[in-house]
Write a protein that holds these residues in place. Sequence first.
Motif, PDB file in Angstrom:
ATOM      1  N   VAL A  57      52.168 -32.193  -2.970  1.00  0.00           N
ATOM      2  CA  VAL A  57      51.101 -31.292  -2.538  1.00  0.00           C
ATOM      3  C   VAL A  57      51.493 -29.870  -2.960  1.00  0.00           C
ATOM      4  CG1 VAL A  57      49.720 -30.442  -0.613  1.00  0.00           C
ATOM      5  CG2 VAL A  57      50.578 -32.797  -0.579  1.00  0.00           C
ATOM      6  N   PRO A  58      50.802 -29.306  -3.947  1.00  0.00           N
ATOM      7  CA  PRO A  58      51.202 -27.995  -4.460  1.00  0.00           C
ATOM      8  C   PRO A  58      50.975 -26.863  -3.457  1.00  0.00           C
ATOM      9  CG  PRO A  58      49.135 -28.685  -5.458  1.00  0.00           C
ATOM     10  CD  PRO A  58      49.628 -29.838  -4.638  1.00  0.00           C
ATOM     11  N   VAL A  59      51.870 -25.887  -3.470  1.00  0.00           N
ATOM     12  CA  VAL A  59      51.706 -24.687  -2.646  1.00  0.00           C
ATOM     13  C   VAL A  59      50.456 -23.952  -3.137  1.00  0.00           C
ATOM     14  CG1 VAL A  59      52.712 -22.474  -1.980  1.00  0.00           C
ATOM     15  CG2 VAL A  59      54.184 -24.469  -2.262  1.00  0.00           C
ATOM     16  N   GLY A  60      49.587 -23.579  -2.198  1.00  0.00           N
ATOM     17  CA  GLY A  60      48.336 -22.907  -2.547  1.00  0.00           C
ATOM     18  C   GLY A  60      47.253 -23.862  -3.018  1.00  0.00           C
ATOM     19  N   GLY A  61      47.505 -25.152  -2.913  1.00  0.00           N
ATOM     20  CA  GLY A  61      46.548 -26.164  -3.367  1.00  0.00           C
ATOM     21  C   GLY A  61      46.512 -27.335  -2.416  1.00  0.00           C
ATOM     22  N   ASP A  67      40.569 -42.958  -0.780  1.00  0.00           N
ATOM     23  CA  ASP A  67      40.476 -44.166   0.047  1.00  0.00           C
ATOM     24  C   ASP A  67      40.508 -43.832   1.536  1.00  0.00           C
ATOM     25  OD1 ASP A  67      40.345 -45.701  -2.239  1.00  0.00           O
ATOM     26  OD2 ASP A  67      42.443 -46.341  -2.154  1.00  0.00           O
ATOM     27  N   GLU A  68      41.329 -42.864   1.908  1.00  0.00           N
ATOM     28  CA  GLU A  68      41.466 -42.478   3.318  1.00  0.00           C
ATOM     29  C   GLU A  68      40.463 -41.395   3.719  1.00  0.00           C
ATOM     30  OE1 GLU A  68      43.909 -42.543   1.065  1.00  0.00           O
ATOM     31  OE2 GLU A  68      45.192 -44.172   1.751  1.00  0.00           O
ATOM     32  N   LYS A  69      39.785 -40.817   2.721  1.00  0.00           N
ATOM     33  CA  LYS A  69      38.812 -39.732   2.943  1.00  0.00           C
ATOM     34  C   LYS A  69      39.461 -38.544   3.654  1.00  0.00           C
ATOM     35  CE  LYS A  69      34.789 -42.737   2.781  1.00  0.00           C
ATOM     36  NZ  LYS A  69      35.461 -43.870   2.242  1.00  0.00           N
ATOM     37  N   VAL A  70      40.634 -38.160   3.110  1.00  0.00           N
ATOM     38  CA  VAL A  70      41.429 -37.069   3.663  1.00  0.00           C
ATOM     39  C   VAL A  70      41.887 -36.170   2.517  1.00  0.00           C
ATOM     40  CG1 VAL A  70      43.637 -36.523   4.804  1.00  0.00           C
ATOM     41  CG2 VAL A  70      42.263 -38.431   5.609  1.00  0.00           C
ATOM     42  N   VAL A  71      41.951 -34.876   2.795  1.00  0.00           N
ATOM     43  CA  VAL A  71      42.554 -33.926   1.856  1.00  0.00           C
ATOM     44  C   VAL A  71      43.699 -33.218   2.580  1.00  0.00           C
ATOM     45  CG1 VAL A  71      40.842 -32.132   2.370  1.00  0.00           C
ATOM     46  CG2 VAL A  71      42.150 -31.997   0.271  1.00  0.00           C
ATOM     47  N   VAL A  72      44.866 -33.170   1.936  1.00  0.00           N
ATOM     48  CA  VAL A  72      46.035 -32.498   2.487  1.00  0.00           C
ATOM     49  C   VAL A  72      46.272 -31.246   1.654  1.00  0.00           C
ATOM     50  CG1 VAL A  72      48.520 -32.653   2.947  1.00  0.00           C
ATOM     51  CG2 VAL A  72      47.054 -34.653   3.304  1.00  0.00           C
ATOM     52  N   THR A  73      46.471 -30.117   2.334  1.00  0.00           N
ATOM     53  CA  THR A  73      46.714 -28.855   1.644  1.00  0.00           C
ATOM     54  C   THR A  73      48.055 -28.261   2.073  1.00  0.00           C
ATOM     55  OG1 THR A  73      45.603 -27.475   3.312  1.00  0.00           O
ATOM     56  CG2 THR A  73      44.217 -28.390   1.538  1.00  0.00           C
ATOM     57  N   GLN A  74      48.544 -27.327   1.257  1.00  0.00           N
ATOM     58  CA  GLN A  74      49.760 -26.579   1.582  1.00  0.00           C
ATOM     59  C   GLN A  74      49.451 -25.101   1.323  1.00  0.00           C
ATOM     60  OE1 GLN A  74      54.543 -26.531   0.770  1.00  0.00           O
ATOM     61  NE2 GLN A  74      53.338 -27.730  -0.639  1.00  0.00           N
ATOM     62  N   VAL A  97      40.750 -29.392  -5.512  1.00  0.00           N
ATOM     63  CA  VAL A  97      41.316 -28.307  -4.713  1.00  0.00           C
ATOM     64  C   VAL A  97      41.852 -27.302  -5.727  1.00  0.00           C
ATOM     65  CG1 VAL A  97      43.006 -27.648  -2.980  1.00  0.00           C
ATOM     66  CG2 VAL A  97      41.981 -29.925  -2.889  1.00  0.00           C
ATOM     67  N   SER A  98      41.279 -26.091  -5.713  1.00  0.00           N
ATOM     68  CA  SER A  98      41.720 -25.063  -6.660  1.00  0.00           C
ATOM     69  C   SER A  98      41.390 -23.683  -6.132  1.00  0.00           C
ATOM     70  CB  SER A  98      41.062 -25.270  -8.028  1.00  0.00           C
ATOM     71  OG  SER A  98      39.656 -25.152  -7.925  1.00  0.00           O
ATOM     72  N   ASP A  99      42.180 -22.702  -6.544  1.00  0.00           N
ATOM     73  CA  ASP A  99      41.951 -21.300  -6.178  1.00  0.00           C
ATOM     74  C   ASP A  99      41.772 -21.096  -4.673  1.00  0.00           C
ATOM     75  OD1 ASP A  99      42.077 -20.528  -8.891  1.00  0.00           O
ATOM     76  OD2 ASP A  99      39.964 -21.059  -9.164  1.00  0.00           O
ATOM     77  N   GLY A 100      42.523 -21.854  -3.872  1.00  0.00           N
ATOM     78  CA  GLY A 100      42.484 -21.686  -2.423  1.00  0.00           C
ATOM     79  C   GLY A 100      41.313 -22.343  -1.721  1.00  0.00           C
ATOM     80  N   THR A 101      40.546 -23.187  -2.435  1.00  0.00           N
ATOM     81  CA  THR A 101      39.411 -23.873  -1.800  1.00  0.00           C
ATOM     82  C   THR A 101      39.398 -25.362  -2.122  1.00  0.00           C
ATOM     83  OG1 THR A 101      37.887 -23.392  -3.630  1.00  0.00           O
ATOM     84  CG2 THR A 101      37.915 -21.820  -1.777  1.00  0.00           C
ATOM     85  N   ILE A 102      38.774 -26.103  -1.212  1.00  0.00           N
ATOM     86  CA  ILE A 102      38.494 -27.527  -1.365  1.00  0.00           C
ATOM     87  C   ILE A 102      37.040 -27.582  -1.810  1.00  0.00           C
ATOM     88  CG2 ILE A 102      38.328 -29.735  -0.165  1.00  0.00           C
ATOM     89  CD1 ILE A 102      40.288 -28.372   1.969  1.00  0.00           C
ATOM     90  N   ASN A 103      36.769 -28.239  -2.930  1.00  0.00           N
ATOM     91  CA  ASN A 103      35.469 -28.115  -3.587  1.00  0.00           C
ATOM     92  C   ASN A 103      34.669 -29.411  -3.614  1.00  0.00           C
ATOM     93  OD1 ASN A 103      36.334 -25.408  -4.389  1.00  0.00           O
ATOM     94  ND2 ASN A 103      37.714 -26.521  -5.736  1.00  0.00           N
ATOM     95  N   CYS A 104      33.391 -29.285  -3.267  1.00  0.00           N
ATOM     96  CA  CYS A 104      32.474 -30.421  -3.293  1.00  0.00           C
ATOM     97  C   CYS A 104      31.644 -30.362  -4.578  1.00  0.00           C
ATOM     98  CB  CYS A 104      31.560 -30.386  -2.073  1.00  0.00           C
ATOM     99  SG  CYS A 104      30.411 -31.789  -2.032  1.00  0.00           S
ATOM    100  N   PRO A 105      31.573 -31.476  -5.316  1.00  0.00           N
ATOM    101  CA  PRO A 105      30.844 -31.475  -6.582  1.00  0.00           C
ATOM    102  C   PRO A 105      29.325 -31.584  -6.434  1.00  0.00           C
ATOM    103  CG  PRO A 105      31.684 -33.666  -6.170  1.00  0.00           C
ATOM    104  CD  PRO A 105      32.199 -32.782  -5.056  1.00  0.00           C
ATOM    105  N   CYS A 106      28.845 -31.985  -5.272  1.00  0.00           N
ATOM    106  CA  CYS A 106      27.415 -32.277  -5.135  1.00  0.00           C
ATOM    107  C   CYS A 106      26.526 -31.032  -5.145  1.00  0.00           C
ATOM    108  CB  CYS A 106      27.165 -33.088  -3.868  1.00  0.00           C
ATOM    109  SG  CYS A 106      27.895 -34.740  -3.956  1.00  0.00           S
ATOM    110  N   HIS A 107      26.856 -30.040  -4.335  1.00  0.00           N
ATOM    111  CA  HIS A 107      25.994 -28.858  -4.235  1.00  0.00           C
ATOM    112  C   HIS A 107      26.778 -27.553  -4.253  1.00  0.00           C
ATOM    113  CE1 HIS A 107      23.622 -32.178  -2.388  1.00  0.00           C
ATOM    114  NE2 HIS A 107      22.760 -31.735  -3.272  1.00  0.00           N
TER     115      HIS A 107
END
Length: 142
Positions: A57-61, A67-74, A97-107
């Motif tokens: 899990v990258p720092v800042g990402g 499968d688990e429908k989970v996002v882990v950040t650091q 996950v990039s530039d400090g945000t978790i991103n949704c592709p739909c909208h």
Amino acid sequence: MTNRPTRRDLLIATGTAGAAALAVGCGDSGDGDSSTSVSPGRSRETPGQELTTTDDVPVGGGKIFSDEKVVVTQPEEGRFKAFSAICTHQQCLVSTVSDGTINCPCHGSKFKITDGAVANPPATRPLPPKNIVVEGNSIRLV
């Protein structure tokens, strides 16, 4: 009209073990950080499913577990957070996950890696936190 049981009714009906489980489920550690639990040096086996290692899990990402429908950040070195990977706008699975945000592709909704708060609409609600345990190099979903 049906009457719902009170907490007292449930505690009496379930006995001591049930009461303990209910108390744990309703408890709050009071530190405002419900998604991360760090337990160095625990001697008994840690419950929960291992998702990944801290090195993955990258720092800042972050890293998404579809499968688990989970996002882990650091967000900061050594501080790990976990959130639902389901966007609160239209229930799409987040994709990056990039530039400090978790991103949704739909909208185009974006959520902060620090607390899951909305950084860019159309979502209006934050990503719900998930409970993880970090022990040594292991990150487990509990």
